[in-house]
Design an enzyme around this catalytic site. Structure first.
Site, PDB file in Angstrom:
ATOM      1  N   LEU A 516       0.635  -1.316  -0.140  1.00  0.00           N
ATOM      2  CA  LEU A 516       0.420  -0.111   0.161  1.00  0.00           C
ATOM      3  C   LEU A 516       0.953   1.821  -0.050  1.00  0.00           C
ATOM      4  O   LEU A 516       1.896   1.400   0.779  1.00  0.00           O
ATOM      5  CB  LEU A 516      -0.971  -0.027   0.181  1.00  0.00           C
ATOM      6  CG  LEU A 516      -1.658   1.104   1.365  1.00  0.00           C
ATOM      7  CD1 LEU A 516      -2.615   1.676  -0.039  1.00  0.00           C
ATOM      8  CD2 LEU A 516      -2.676   1.322   2.982  1.00  0.00           C
ATOM      9  N   GLU A 517       0.649   1.909  -1.308  1.00  0.00           N
ATOM     10  CA  GLU A 517       1.369   2.973  -0.649  1.00  0.00           C
ATOM     11  C   GLU A 517       0.639   4.203  -0.369  1.00  0.00           C
ATOM     12  O   GLU A 517      -0.365   4.619  -1.303  1.00  0.00           O
ATOM     13  CB  GLU A 517       1.686   3.476  -2.531  1.00  0.00           C
ATOM     14  CG  GLU A 517       2.824   5.010  -2.939  1.00  0.00           C
ATOM     15  CD  GLU A 517       3.189   5.114  -4.252  1.00  0.00           C
ATOM     16  OE1 GLU A 517       4.213   5.089  -4.691  1.00  0.00           O
ATOM     17  OE2 GLU A 517       2.490   4.716  -5.698  1.00  0.00           O
ATOM     18  N   ILE A 518       1.011   4.821   0.322  1.00  0.00           N
ATOM     19  CA  ILE A 518       0.585   6.210   0.869  1.00  0.00           C
ATOM     20  C   ILE A 518       1.004   7.503   1.072  1.00  0.00           C
ATOM     21  O   ILE A 518       1.905   7.320   0.850  1.00  0.00           O
ATOM     22  CB  ILE A 518       0.503   5.875   2.403  1.00  0.00           C
ATOM     23  CG1 ILE A 518      -0.896   5.430   2.706  1.00  0.00           C
ATOM     24  CG2 ILE A 518      -0.684   7.332   3.214  1.00  0.00           C
ATOM     25  CD1 ILE A 518      -0.707   4.950   4.411  1.00  0.00           C
TER      26      ILE A 518
END
Length: 770
Positions: A516-518
């Site tokens: 997951l790339e925040i």
């Protein structure tokens, strides 16, 4: 036989490695131990204690300040000391090994202990010390029973299989396995020699070459454990504590029975197992198995991972040349593998995963309990599934009933897959699904703590839903956008509360891809970031946090590489060859296939956006090629046609002949000086690595660790190379710059090395990972 030939698997298998060998923690001062003796040596023990119940010694593992037990130098030394006392104590007739930690028997060896070794000889010595200790356990005149509850992995399993009897709790947390291969290693304390004799050659190969986790039921069927104990429910004490006490009682009974010969450690084997054992005793049958397994491993790993082939070699040595040769080959191979770049890369990824499983922003002010997802398409339904599965009350909203039905069906199908694999019961599946509401309106959004939008990649649509959502949500609610390329500050431009807006870029399929790339903007508050990371971690994701910008980090790295794929195709290299060249480097999916999987329309849309943002540097192949593919309906797998033809149930895809005309229309003259297979490979890879370094230079990335994790777990950068930054360290920044200059001379600014890479190339001692 089929079990024997499943070789090292997908990126997802690194999840097992993350449960194996957690980092060592410092010992707690003044840690009290439960011991019968009062000698000062015993009082000083912090990791292993024992007490005597009648004539049975109960040895307890308990690494201080840690959720799990690991085989550190300290634990090993104390364990040896305790066992020597038990062997010399005439009142003790048998022993039980158990953990004081409910969820962990022993989770593996301490990686830091291996990493501290400077030479392969030092690692070999560690292996030989482990082998000797476990041989003493195996040869013990006093029967020893392993009482297993929780993770029993790597070195922990090696301890258990050296014992005379194994009892395990029939609990979901109880898993057994040999995940060393996922760290580029092999089992180094005798398991390569014991497992084939215990579970048979095919099953032993399957365990050691895949690193897969085995649950208690399966372990019993395989002969890996002898007895199962049902977990207990709550009472005066919590269920875990009661179960451990019950397990200990049962284990003491079996230890006593083994000592007085009322229980036999001899296992009765079924007819199939007896026939298999008989067949494996024949040298020519074994040779056939070795050959089949080697071929499968070579095919799946392209020879890029040395550990699986070493495992086969070591098992072979023991079975064909005897005990002493087998153990010596195991320890020497363990030492050799620990020094390889591949093992260092995989261990680097493991440490990176551990780091990315922590919330660097701290604990959020409010826990997210109710999550709303906008858009029930592939991504939206996937996000809803991983959320509801982990206990979040989830609202799934769409604008069309048909889309909503499809999304609900996807969530059901995903959870039902777990029922089929027996990791969930049908009652648990239905209970989880009862926490999800599917709807066409904004009802209930006033109670939402976070909204994640997964609508179409169009800034106008995203602006529309943001305004609608802000009209109904409470003041504390966070708005997250699942976009792969649109800058978050542009999305937040219409927000009344930009500090509550953040990007959460998931990867498809959401329930399988770990990353997951925040994305945070300059206005995103720290508490909003803390909440987003907390939700990602709850969903079981490996989380990286990057700064806002076109393409963020992952899409931006992929952009130049896919532009180069377009140019290579235009130069006359057919898609199958492009795929073969990229998978030979270690990418799990070929570069042309990747475009088909992503969707040619999506790739075109992103390429146009990034081209506008970065100009000439993101050029390469003609965008017109992809636009014409979209016009013709060649959208990739989802349309049944892209570079390849996709048919249900047909494994061997054929090339789409309709592409011949398009490729002929956009044909470019090939440049022979940069068109060898190695050059094509390096043209793709250097553009990827250069862009990753540019992201670090510009502050999009805060550190190289997250850059490596993002590239491997989100984009399939070869795990054996550890990510773009570790690859730059091992290949050499100077060598990378030289390659970029070579291609720059032919193609221009698209290959101009970034300043950060030049700085590292000019300072030979400088590394991204010190």
């Amino acid at each position: 036989m089929a079990a024997a030939v499943r070789a090292i698997g997908s990126l997802g298998r690194f999840a097992a490695a993350a449960k194996y060998c957690p980092p060592r923690r410092p010992a707690a001062e003044g840690y009290a131990c439960r011991n019968v003796s009062t000698s000062t040596a015993l009082q000083a023990r912090t990791h292993v204690s024992y007490d005597i119940k009648g004539d049975v010694a109960v040895v307890r593992f308990n690494t201080p300040n840690s959720k799990v037990n690991t085989l550190s130098k300290q634990l090993n030394a104390e364990f040896t000391e305790v066992m020597n006392e038990i062997w010399t104590n005439e009142a003790v007739k048998s022993a039980v090994l158990i953990s004081s930690k409910p969820g962990s028997f022993i989770a593996g060896a301490d990686i830091d202990m291996i990493a501290a070794c400077k030479t392969s000889q030092e690692v070999t010595q560690l292996s030989q010390e482990g082998q000797k200790m476990l041989e003493k356990i195996e040869q013990s005149p006093k029967p020893i029973v392993a009482a297993i509850s929780g993770s029993c992995l790597g070195g922990g399993l090696e301890v258990a299989i050296a014992c005379h009897y194994r009892i395990a709790t029939k609990d979901r947390k109880t898993i057994l396995g040999t995940p060393e291969v996922l760290l580029g290693l092999l089992p180094g304390a005798g398991a390569t020699q014991r497992l084939p004799k215990m579970v048979g050659l095919p099953a032993a190969f399957d365990m050691m070459l895949t690193g897969r986790n085995i649950n208690a039921d399966r372990a019993k069927k395989m002969g890996l454990v002898d007895q199962l104990v049902d977990p207990l429910g709550p009472g005066v004490k919590p269920p875990e504590a009661r179960t451990i006490e019950y397990l200990e009682e049962v284990a003491i009974g079996f230890a006593r029975g083994l000592a007085n010969k009322t229980v036999s450690a001899k296992r009765s084997k079924g007819l199939v197992q007896r026939i298999t054992d008989y067949a494996m005793a024949l040298p020519f049958v074994r040779q056939q198995v070795y050959k089949t397994v080697e071929n499968k491993v070579q095919k799946q790993t392209k020879g890029l991972y040395p550990a699986p082939l070493k495992i086969i070699e070591v098992v072979k040595a023991g079975l064909d040349q005897g005990h002493d040769t087998g153990y010596l080959t195991e320890s020497q191979s363990f030492g050799h593998l620990a020094m390889t770049n591949e093992s260092k890369a995989l261990i680097g990824l493991y440490h990176g995963q551990v780091r990315c499983k922590k919330n660097k922003f701290g604990t959020p002010q409010r826990e997210v309990k109710t999550l709303a997802v906008l858009g029930a398409g592939l991504m939206g339904a996937g996000i809803a599934q991983v959320s509801v599965d982990k206990g979040l009350k989830t609202i799934l909203k769409d604008t069309m009933q048909q889309g909503l039905d499809r999304g609900q069906q996807q969530v059901f199908k995903g959870l039902n897959g777990k029922v089929k694999k027996k990791s969930l019961t049908s009652f648990e599946r239905d209970s989880i699904l009862s926490n999800m509401t599917a709807q066409l309106d904004y009802k209930g959004f006033e109670k939402a703590d976070m909204v994640i939008e997964a609508v179409f990649e169009d800034i106008n649509i995203k602006h529309k839903v943001l305004k609608e959502v802000e009209a109904v949500i409470p003041p504390h609610c966070i708005f997250a956008s699942n976009t792969s390329a649109l800058p978050i500050n542009q999305i937040a431009a219409v927000s009344q509360r930009p500090e509550k807006v953040i990007g959460m870029h998931y990867f498809s399929p959401v329930d399988k891809m770990q990353l997951l790339e925040i994305i945070t903007t300059d206005k995103t508050s720290q508490d909003t970031a803390a909440s987003a990371v907390a939700v990602g971690l709850k969903q079981g994701k490996v989380v990286i946090v990057v700064k806002d910008g076109p393409g963020f980090y992952t899409t931006r790295c992929l952009g130049p590489m896919l532009a180069e794929v377009g140019r290579v195709l235009q130069e006359g290299i057919d898609p199958k060859k492009v795929d073969a060249i990229s998978t030979a480097f270690g990418f799990p999916v070929g570069a042309a296939t990747l475009i088909d999987e992503v969707g040619v329309d999506v790739a075109t849309h992103v390429a146009e956006d990034l081209g506008k943002a970065f100009g000439e540097r993101f050029g390469g192949g003609s965008i017109g090629l992809f636009k014409l593919m979209v016009q013709k309906g060649f959208l990739g797998r989802k349309a049944g046609k892209g570079f390849y033809i996709y048919q249900e149930g047909v494994k061997n895809r054929s090339l789409n002949s309709g592409m011949d005309e398009i490729l002929a229309q956009f044909k470019l003259p090939a440049k022979p000086e940069v068109c060898t297979d190695e050059d094509i490979q390096m043209r793709l890879v250097t553009r990827f690595v250069n862009e990753a370094a540019m992201c670090l230079q510009e502050g999009i990335l805060s550190n190289p660790v997250e850059g490596d994790i993002g590239a491997v777990f989100g984009l399939g950068f070869p795990p054996c190379l550890g990510g773009p930054f570790r690859y730059a360290d091992s290949y050499g920044a100077k060598q990378l710059v030289d390659k970029l200059r070579k291609y720059e001379a032919v193609y221009g600014s698209q290959f101009t090395p970034c300043q950060l890479l030049l700085d590292y190339a000019n300072s030979p001692g400088k590394k991204f990972h010190q």
